[in-house]
Design a protein around this motif. Structure first.
Motif, PDB file in Angstrom:
ATOM      1  N   ASN A 179     -23.688 -28.376   7.413  1.00 10.39           N
ATOM      2  CA  ASN A 179     -22.847 -29.557   6.844  1.00 10.39           C
ATOM      3  C   ASN A 179     -22.676 -29.122   5.253  1.00 10.39           C
ATOM      4  O   ASN A 179     -22.590 -29.958   4.519  1.00 10.39           O
ATOM      5  N   SER A 180     -22.337 -27.850   5.108  1.00 13.33           N
ATOM      6  CA  SER A 180     -22.102 -27.608   3.636  1.00 13.33           C
ATOM      7  C   SER A 180     -20.532 -27.384   3.699  1.00 13.33           C
ATOM      8  O   SER A 180     -19.823 -27.102   4.339  1.00 13.33           O
ATOM      9  N   LYS A 181     -20.160 -27.949   2.282  1.00 15.14           N
ATOM     10  CA  LYS A 181     -18.714 -27.887   1.968  1.00 15.14           C
ATOM     11  C   LYS A 181     -18.613 -26.556   1.026  1.00 15.14           C
ATOM     12  O   LYS A 181     -17.342 -26.424   0.761  1.00 15.14           O
ATOM     13  N   ILE A 182     -19.469 -25.483   1.078  1.00 12.09           N
ATOM     14  CA  ILE A 182     -19.033 -24.095   0.715  1.00 12.09           C
ATOM     15  C   ILE A 182     -18.007 -23.870   1.602  1.00 12.09           C
ATOM     16  O   ILE A 182     -18.190 -23.816   2.774  1.00 12.09           O
ATOM     17  N   ARG A 183     -16.863 -23.284   0.899  1.00  9.26           N
ATOM     18  CA  ARG A 183     -15.729 -22.677   1.548  1.00  9.26           C
ATOM     19  C   ARG A 183     -15.838 -21.095   1.790  1.00  9.26           C
ATOM     20  O   ARG A 183     -16.279 -20.486   0.982  1.00  9.26           O
ATOM     21  N   CYS A 184     -15.188 -20.314   2.747  1.00  8.88           N
ATOM     22  CA  CYS A 184     -15.046 -19.168   2.908  1.00  8.88           C
ATOM     23  C   CYS A 184     -13.774 -18.645   3.254  1.00  8.88           C
ATOM     24  O   CYS A 184     -13.047 -19.525   4.153  1.00  8.88           O
ATOM     25  N   GLY A 185     -13.394 -17.570   3.099  1.00 12.99           N
ATOM     26  CA  GLY A 185     -12.020 -17.075   3.750  1.00 12.99           C
ATOM     27  C   GLY A 185     -11.990 -15.604   3.711  1.00 12.99           C
ATOM     28  O   GLY A 185     -12.814 -14.883   2.905  1.00 12.99           O
ATOM     29  N   GLU A 186     -10.805 -14.921   4.030  1.00 17.81           N
ATOM     30  CA  GLU A 186     -10.600 -13.471   3.891  1.00 17.81           C
ATOM     31  C   GLU A 186      -9.254 -13.197   3.804  1.00 17.81           C
ATOM     32  O   GLU A 186      -8.254 -14.199   4.232  1.00 17.81           O
ATOM     33  N   ILE A 187      -8.767 -12.115   2.978  1.00 13.23           N
ATOM     34  CA  ILE A 187      -7.311 -11.889   2.687  1.00 13.23           C
ATOM     35  C   ILE A 187      -7.356 -10.417   3.318  1.00 13.23           C
ATOM     36  O   ILE A 187      -8.182  -9.486   3.073  1.00 13.23           O
ATOM     37  N   SER A 188      -6.331 -10.184   4.049  1.00 12.29           N
ATOM     38  CA  SER A 188      -6.041  -9.075   4.784  1.00 12.29           C
ATOM     39  C   SER A 188      -4.822  -8.244   4.492  1.00 12.29           C
ATOM     40  O   SER A 188      -3.795  -8.408   5.417  1.00 12.29           O
ATOM     41  N   PRO A 189      -4.755  -7.564   3.468  1.00 14.78           N
ATOM     42  CA  PRO A 189      -3.510  -6.894   2.896  1.00 14.78           C
ATOM     43  C   PRO A 189      -3.215  -5.973   3.857  1.00 14.78           C
ATOM     44  O   PRO A 189      -4.081  -5.085   4.348  1.00 14.78           O
ATOM     45  N   GLY A 190      -2.131  -5.378   3.629  1.00 11.98           N
ATOM     46  CA  GLY A 190      -1.595  -3.977   4.109  1.00 11.98           C
ATOM     47  C   GLY A 190      -1.894  -2.986   3.051  1.00 11.98           C
ATOM     48  O   GLY A 190      -2.892  -3.042   2.707  1.00 11.98           O
ATOM     49  N   ILE A 191      -1.071  -2.060   2.845  1.00 10.34           N
ATOM     50  CA  ILE A 191      -1.434  -0.990   2.066  1.00 10.34           C
ATOM     51  C   ILE A 191      -1.387  -1.449   0.640  1.00 10.34           C
ATOM     52  O   ILE A 191      -0.050  -1.771   0.152  1.00 10.34           O
ATOM     53  N   VAL A 192      -2.189  -1.282  -0.181  1.00 13.04           N
ATOM     54  CA  VAL A 192      -2.356  -1.546  -1.622  1.00 13.04           C
ATOM     55  C   VAL A 192      -2.632  -0.372  -2.504  1.00 13.04           C
ATOM     56  O   VAL A 192      -3.492   0.360  -2.099  1.00 13.04           O
ATOM     57  N   LYS A 193      -1.724  -0.283  -3.633  1.00 10.52           N
ATOM     58  CA  LYS A 193      -2.007   0.917  -4.439  1.00 10.52           C
ATOM     59  C   LYS A 193      -3.426   1.051  -5.204  1.00 10.52           C
ATOM     60  O   LYS A 193      -3.333   0.358  -6.180  1.00 10.52           O
ATOM     61  N   THR A 194      -4.374   1.631  -4.596  1.00  8.83           N
ATOM     62  CA  THR A 194      -5.611   1.519  -5.149  1.00  8.83           C
ATOM     63  C   THR A 194      -6.312   3.088  -4.913  1.00  8.83           C
ATOM     64  O   THR A 194      -5.773   3.586  -4.484  1.00  8.83           O
ATOM     65  N   ASP A 195      -7.420   3.024  -5.918  1.00  6.49           N
ATOM     66  CA  ASP A 195      -8.132   4.442  -5.644  1.00  6.49           C
ATOM     67  C   ASP A 195      -8.829   4.658  -4.602  1.00  6.49           C
ATOM     68  O   ASP A 195      -9.487   5.554  -4.117  1.00  6.49           O
ATOM     69  N   ILE A 196      -8.806   3.609  -3.402  1.00  8.41           N
ATOM     70  CA  ILE A 196      -9.290   3.922  -2.097  1.00  8.41           C
ATOM     71  C   ILE A 196      -8.656   5.184  -1.621  1.00  8.41           C
ATOM     72  O   ILE A 196      -9.295   5.666  -0.693  1.00  8.41           O
ATOM     73  N   TYR A 197      -7.548   5.738  -1.853  1.00  8.42           N
ATOM     74  CA  TYR A 197      -7.027   6.676  -1.199  1.00  8.42           C
ATOM     75  C   TYR A 197      -7.290   7.916  -1.854  1.00  8.42           C
ATOM     76  O   TYR A 197      -6.705   9.096  -1.478  1.00  8.42           O
ATOM     77  N   ASN A 198      -8.194   8.015  -3.070  1.00 13.01           N
ATOM     78  CA  ASN A 198      -8.388   9.254  -3.643  1.00 13.01           C
ATOM     79  C   ASN A 198      -8.960  10.282  -2.922  1.00 13.01           C
ATOM     80  O   ASN A 198      -9.002  11.397  -3.124  1.00 13.01           O
ATOM     81  N   ASN A 199      -9.807   9.735  -2.027  1.00 16.34           N
ATOM     82  CA  ASN A 199     -10.737  10.607  -1.188  1.00 16.34           C
ATOM     83  C   ASN A 199      -9.877  11.244   0.234  1.00 16.34           C
ATOM     84  O   ASN A 199     -10.494  11.693   1.034  1.00 16.34           O
ATOM     85  N   LEU A 200      -8.690  10.524   0.346  1.00 12.75           N
ATOM     86  CA  LEU A 200      -7.936  10.981   1.780  1.00 12.75           C
ATOM     87  C   LEU A 200      -7.137  12.156   1.298  1.00 12.75           C
ATOM     88  O   LEU A 200      -6.523  12.419   0.411  1.00 12.75           O
ATOM     89  N   LYS A 201      -6.913  12.717   2.780  1.00 14.55           N
ATOM     90  CA  LYS A 201      -5.858  13.745   2.446  1.00 14.55           C
ATOM     91  C   LYS A 201      -4.530  13.554   3.249  1.00 14.55           C
ATOM     92  O   LYS A 201      -3.569  13.554   2.777  1.00 14.55           O
ATOM     93  N   LYS A 202      -4.604  13.019   4.528  1.00 13.88           N
ATOM     94  CA  LYS A 202      -3.476  12.851   5.197  1.00 13.88           C
ATOM     95  C   LYS A 202      -2.782  11.398   4.783  1.00 13.88           C
ATOM     96  O   LYS A 202      -1.593  11.416   4.732  1.00 13.88           O
TER      97      LYS A 202
END
Length: 247
Positions: A179-202
């Motif tokens: 019975n909590s009113k704490i909310r939660c959600g998620e955001i599911s983007p496609g490809i975002v220009k970030t450093d996550i790709y720095n360790n990838l080759k293909k």
């Protein structure tokens, strides 16, 4: 957003990309932002001198479980507790299911799934312990959490993001049962220009740009975070085949 001005937001993976953009967006709206990351020097560089909010860089590796309670202890002792959690930390590695390295699989799951889960547990407990009933937890997921792997190299990453989606729904049901009113959600983007790709080759940023793949900017995702937080308490934003639903 006025109800969160002066409140404490914790952003994981705050040194770059979506985490950094989200931290800046929250600072501009007057929140006290704890930027959690291994690279505390890069978090410090994100501080906005003219923003009404204040940035607190805090060194923490979310894949190391003992680091997380220590960070939340510091927040409790110095800022009172967490009111908003943005789980932005995430990694991606290219590993085939038949030849992948166990250590890299484990690291992906430790950051993307277990680190997210431990931060969520600690944040929600902080809210419940203090009677905070308007808190918010947002997972930065991915379109990979809604589709099957398009390339076997990305299988473990997709698996981790499917887990994030499932964990979010479990959290929602847990909060409703309390019975909590704490909310939660998620955001599911496609490809975002970030450093996550720095360790990838293909699928490095250079390779994606050569393929003329449309990419979003981190600020686009930060805007989505602000949109979710700015909705009135009666509204629960859900990702469900692109539709938005009330709670």
């Amino acid at each position: 957003m006025e109800r969160y001005a002066g409140r404490v937001a914790l952003v994981t993976g705050a040194n770059s990309g979506i985490g950094a953009a989200t931290a800046r967006a929250l600072l501009r709206r007057g929140l006290e932002v704890v930027g959690l990351d291994k690279r505390i020097d890069r978090v410090q560089a994100r501080e906005l001198k003219d923003a009404p909010g204040r940035l607190y860089p805090l060194q923490c590796d979310v894949s190391c479980e003992e680091n997380v309670p220590r960070a939340f202890k510091w927040i409790k002792e110095n800022l009172g507790g967490v009111d908003v959690l943005i789980n932005s930390a995430g990694i991606c590695r290219e590993n085939l299911p038949t030849t992948g390295q166990t250590a890299e699989w484990r690291h992906t799951l430790d950051v993307n799934v277990l680190g997210l889960s431990v931060c969520t547990r600690e944040a929600v407990q902080s809210m419940l312990d203090r009677g905070v009933d308007d808190g918010f937890v947002i997972h930065i997921c991915s379109i990979a959490g809604h589709i099957m792997p398009f390339d076997p190299l990305c299988s473990m990453y997709h698996a981790s993001k499917h887990a994030v989606k499932a964990l979010l729904e479990g959290l929602r049901k847990d909060l409703v049962a309390r019975n909590s009113k704490i909310r939660c959600g998620e955001i599911s983007p496609g490809i975002v220009k970030t450093d996550i790709y720095n360790n990838l080759k293909k699928y490095s940023l250079e390779a994606l740009e050569n393929m003329r793949t449309p990419m979003m900017e981190p600020e686009d995702i930060a805007d989505a975070v602000i949109y979710m937080l700015s909705q009135p308490p009666r509204v629960q934003v859900r990702t469900d085949n692109g539709r938005k639903r009330c709670r």
